[in-house]
Design an enzyme around this catalytic site. Sequence first.
Site, short mmCIF file in Angstrom:
data_model
loop_
_atom_site.label_atom_id
_atom_site.label_comp_id
_atom_site.label_asym_id
_atom_site.label_seq_id
_atom_site.Cartn_x
_atom_site.Cartn_y
_atom_site.Cartn_z
N GLU A 85 47.41 44.66 -7.06
CA GLU A 85 48.31 44.40 -5.93
C GLU A 85 48.49 45.73 -5.23
O GLU A 85 49.04 46.67 -5.80
CB GLU A 85 49.64 43.82 -6.44
CG GLU A 85 50.58 43.39 -5.35
CD GLU A 85 51.60 44.45 -5.03
OE1 GLU A 85 51.39 45.16 -4.01
OE2 GLU A 85 52.56 44.60 -5.77
N CYS A 138 56.74 47.05 -1.73
CA CYS A 138 55.49 46.50 -1.19
C CYS A 138 55.75 45.36 -0.24
O CYS A 138 54.85 44.96 0.50
CB CYS A 138 54.59 46.06 -2.33
SG CYS A 138 55.35 44.88 -3.46
#
Length: 550
Positions: free
Chosen positions: A286, A323
């Site tokens: 990720e 994020c």
Amino acid sequence: MKAIDRALQRLAAGPWAADGRASVASASMRAVAVWNGRAFGPGLRVGEQAEVWSALAGAARAWGEIKVDPGQRARALRAVADGLTAHRDEVLALAARETGLAWPRLGREMDRTIGTLRLFAEVIDPAVDATARWRRPAAVAAGGVGGVGGGSVGPAHALTCQLEPLGPVVVFTASNFPLAYGVLGGDTASAWAAGCPVIVKGHPAHPATGALLVQVAHEALRGTALGVDWLGYVPTDGGREVETARALLTGNSVVRAVGFTGSRAGGLALQRMLHEGNPGVPLFAEMGSSNTVAVLAGALAARGGAIAAQVAASILDSVGQQCTCPGIVLLPGPAGGAESSGAERSGAQRSEANEAFIGTLAARLDAARPRPMLSPRVMAGYTSGCERWRGHAAVTVVSRRGARADRAVPLLARTRWSVLAGLPAAEREALLDEVFGPAVMVIECDGGVSVEAVLAAMPVSLVKSVYGEPAEVAAGAGGAVAAGGAVAGAVAAAKRTAGRVVINGVPTGVRVHEAMTHSGPYPACNRPESTAVGPRALERWCRPVTVQGG
């Protein structure tokens, strides 16, 4: 005794202190408080080849022994959750000092971490679900029919299929979530639930927090069927990360999968490393993204100020170091769409609603106190990203304050889509790339181009948000979008380039649930079919196995 003093006392007496018993490594490091840059606490061991070999050997032992059953793993997960609960304040005190993140923010992250461990225990516990639904079982009797639609093709064999664990998993922890994506975060919890031992590569931004989490987990695991070999740990400082990663990932047959949460550069470097040295090992990376918030005309007119305040709060939370932080905001162009005779729009012609939105957002960001970032490396990256915007003729900086070398000053910039669209593709992509920190670019969708159309042209991301008029969003479970209308078009555009689409909300705030997708198209994630959050995250560490006959 204060929580921080208890934490440091435990570290000094533990196996990861520089004079401890974890290994024979000669190098050491100390934790650093980001608020003043001063080292504190005992010296901590730096993982060298001896630590790598020890962790790999432990994972191999754990994997090679008689497999512990799901019930035993569930009890171990709960034991670790209980240990974290008991030492909550010590862990929070260390994490707050090392990262600069606020205690309430870390407290919520601790709740999520403990809750995730317990959630995976519930998922795999046969006492809770005797059908073991998490293993995605499927079966058909000999001569029978089954499968989708009740049909099958080919020989009428008896078949059963279910997920089986891959084997030892290496987890690379994240700097921005020292708990939820740290030593005992979602990757570790899901791998244990799947039946895989874990080796954690500690993050150099918070070595003391990582070491204490390992100590807490090992104390809990000793009383379970798993034992300490199910959690290996390799601490690293900033100067040895590449060497440590290569030693863990290549030249051995122990590691069967890798989890990573971090930057795009870091994720792609690991992908190359595995491709060259251990190509059969899957990586689930990720890698962050520049997340877009699209504000449609109706929502802007009705509640633009409130939306701007929500976006500002989302950006400022954790100093923008998430994020899922908003990085781009799309606003509609002036009523009527097209520019007048192609001339540049004057300030008087700009939409009053746009100006009010930008003014509110700027005021909220300018009022925020500059704060330290997670590490000098993160601070340098933020500074570089802000300078990329400040130095480009296509971008106007709205924020009144200048940059600082030691603190993140929130930055608001603005531009128009007609200007960006006229740039070379590579130049436009560089401007739209993620600036990790409290920075946001507002793009006004001028030139007769709709917000939906510009949203479709935005970079791929983990999440995109769409604000629309409530009448366009049908009441009911899941926030279903009514047929037709701008919201439906914007959501359809967002689905093509994001793993999660938020309607009338900011992108930050991730619920841990089976319905959650924390992933996205490449390069936000290298495996867009997976998710790093929720029960389905354990499927990353499994493979389907079919037994025929019997």
